[in-house]
Scaffold this motif. Structure first.
Motif: not given
Lengths: 357, 279
Positions: A9, A52, A17-18, A40-41, A34, A12-15, A57, A21, A37, A43
């Motif tokens: 896959l 949008v 992620a913060a 969607m948040a 990002e 995933a980048n931990t940096q 989505y 959201y 992900v 939208a």
């Protein structure tokens, strides 16, 4: 040890992620980094955004913990909860968003059956108590069936006496299947059933099948008629009763004249129950069933399973049409009309044929 | 082969399996793997492979409440599991073939029992158990392969299975591990998502957060660490949890979109569209 090579896959980048959201803040520079992900948040949050409508989505699947809106004009419905400070309506199940005027609710992708008054359900007796039975109807709590909510054999109308209580197992005992209606709901969501009609009562001469109930993808839906009679092709007197319990339990049985749940209009009304309730309504003995009838019962079961497997709703229309289609398919395939197999490719063809019309 | 963290790590800044300090292993997950269960999921974190099935919420038969299941209500840990709420029963089965040396583990294994209790309490706090009084939510977890971060994998798999079962929760509980290199001063970075080899050598902790908030649900630390380094480890684990949360949410969303495409679920209303009209 066998070695399997799996496609990796994207890492995933931990940096980053913060920042994923933060979509509800206006000055959010991290959103673009990002991609999927946060799109969607955004939208779904109340602020309009340039993301949008991007990348399909609009189907708007929400997941638990996702903020649906921060606008206080909305009211929360099922599948959501609110946070007081800052005010937000948050999803608590995964599903699709439903708006009813100003009410926001989330329709879960799948959930257990929640009883509602008037539902036709099929259940299995799990426990016999002094004055009532406990019935598994696929809900989060066992349903109750009080002794006073069943018909006595012979249709006699009287108070239930101690003798009846002692003979409670002659009506229903553990493991018996029955069809009933939800009469009442308790505060905790538990259901109280009744079988005070000719349509309801003990089930025999047939086959039980459990599919997912309402609120799940596919499965039985609430409809005008939950119980009906199918004409099983060959012999004119060969009929099959199908009872689609709203809770996702299904009963397919041989049709007996004037008996069973499908005999709604044919039988006498509830007021004349005493004249017609035979002494054998609580019999656990099956009648003789011809092998042809058994085969057609199995065919109906195959149809229902194919419908469920391919995510189609199960109701009178789809089952009837699916059954006729299955008979045609068996005839046309060259394997002979006795072929019952409706799995795999055949099931897919059957459902495609139904959807095409 | 012993893990030579003291010399190899500071030089190349790569771990034994070639990851950098903040790299997670490959996380692969699938929901609805078993059609007969109310909810099910399969999850891989690297070579740690876990399967989970959920039954319920349903009314538990009094006879079946065995001593092997841990109850979520007894501790009353955090919000959620009040007096009238559903009980969360967790059962973990570790396959004898799951680790390198074949080990027979009985029912009464203390470590498994502790894992069960930890999971049950954490999940009871995240789930809206008050909606299902007098019911039991039974989780059955099967460990197919072990390569470190077992508790984290178990919790993540449970989360997915519970979402699949449609049980309401306040957010997705997610977990990850973080460890400390033995070179105390050389490289200051803690390591994230440890594998079995690293777990044996290094001090590590397992952290679970509620979604991508910083609310800690589980913090398990069984080894000694310098108190000063603890904060770094927790911070890093919390960051990693956010990554895990993103992946798990994506898994659920993909499944949902697939169902919408198939027509099994009706399309949902979009919030954003409506707002455009209002504005």
């Amino acid at each position: 040890m066998a070695i399997t090579i799996l496609k990796p896959l994207p890492p995933a980048n931990t940096q980053n992620a913060a920042t994923a959201y933060n979509s509800d803040s206006d000055s959010d520079g991290g959103v673009d980094l990002e991609g999927d992900v946060s799109m969607m948040a955004t939208a779904l949050s109340s602020k309009p955004s340039r993301h949008v409508g991007g990348k399909g989505y609009d189907q708007a699947i929400v997941t638990p913990g996702e903020i649906i809106t921060e606008d206080s004009q909305w009211m929360r419905g099922h599948g959501t909860y609110t946070t007081p400070d800052p005010y937000a309506i948050v999803a608590s199940v995964a599903g699709t968003l439903v708006k009813t005027n100003k009410l926001l609710s989330v329709r879960p992708l799948r959930a257990r059956y929640t009883p509602e008054i008037g539902d036709l359900v099929i259940g299995r007796i799990t426990e016999v108590q002094a004055r009532r039975w406990r019935v598994d109807v696929g809900a989060s709590l066992l349903a109750q069936l009080p002794l006073s909510a069943v018909n006595l054999p012979g249709g006699i109308q009287r108070r239930r006496t101690e003798t009846d209580e002692l003979q409670i197992r002659t009506f229903f005992s553990e493991g018996d299947l029955l069809v009933a209606e939800v009469q009442q709901l308790h505060n905790d969501g538990g259901a109280v059933l009744h079988t005070r009609s000719l349509k309801y009562g003990k089930l025999r001469n047939g086959l039980f099948l459990a599919v997912s109930g309402t609120g799940g993808g596919g499965g039985v839906v609430r409809a005008r008629r939950q119980a009906f009679t199918l004409d099983a092709g060959r012999a004119a007197n060969d009929k099959i009763d199908v009872v689609l319990g709203v809770n996702g339990y299904i009963w397919i049985s041989k049709h007996v004249e004037g008996e069973g749940a499908a005999a709604e209009s044919a039988g006498p009304g509830i007021t004349r129950v005493e004249e017609s309730v035979g002494l054998n309504v609580y019999s656990s003995q099956n009648d003789a069933i011809a092998p042809e009838t058994m085969r057609e019962i199995a065919r109906v079961r195959g149809v229902v399973e194919a419908l469920v497997q391919h995510g189609t709703r199960v109701d009178e229309d789809t089952v009837t049409r699916g059954y006729n289609e299955a008979v045609e398919m068996a005839r046309g395939d060259g394997d002979g009309p006795d072929t019952l197999y409706l799995g795999g490719e055949r099931g897919k063809r059957l459902v495609d044929a139904l959807k095409g019309r | 082969m012993p893990l030579d963290t003291s010399s190899a790590y500071p030089l190349a800044l790569l771990r034994v399996d070639g990851r950098r300090w903040n790299d997670l292993r490959r996380l692969h997950a699938a929901v609805r793997t078993q059609a007969a269960a109310d909810g099910s999921a399969y999850l891989e974190m690297g070579n740690t492979k876990v399967m989970c099935t959920v039954t319920g919420p349903s009314e538990e038969n009094k006879r079946r409440t065995a001593a092997s299941t841990a109850t979520g209500n007894t501790g009353g840990a955090g919000g959620g599991a009040g007096a009238g709420g559903a009980e969360v029963a967790v059962e973990i089965v570790v396959g004898g073939f799951s680790s390198v040396d074949r080990k027979r583990r009985g029912r009464g294994d203390k470590r498994i029992h502790e894992l069960q209790t930890t999971l049950s309490k954490a999940l009871a706090a995240a789930l809206h158990t008050h909606l299902y009084p007098r019911s039991t939510i039974a989780l059955s977890l099967h460990v197919l392969s072990q390569d470190g971060s077992l508790l984290a994998a178990l919790l993540n798999a449970s989360t997915l299975a519970l979402v699949d079962a449609g049980i309401p929760m306040s957010d997705l509980p997610v977990a990850c591990t973080a460890g400390l290199t033995s070179a105390a001063s050389a490289a200051d970075d803690p390591l994230v998502d440890l594998n079995a080899q690293e777990e044996q050598e290094l001090p590590f902790l397992t952290l679970a957060t509620l979604g991508d908030t910083d609310r800690v649900m589980v913090l398990v630390l069984e080894t000694r660490v310098q108190a000063a380094r603890l904060k770094d480890m927790v911070d890093l684990a919390a960051d990693a949890c956010k990554s895990v949360h993103k992946s798990l949410r994506e898994v659920v969303r993909r499944r949902g979109e697939h169902m919408v495409e198939e027509g099994a679920v009706e399309k949902g209303a979009s919030m954003a569209m409506d707002m455009d009209i209002d504005v």
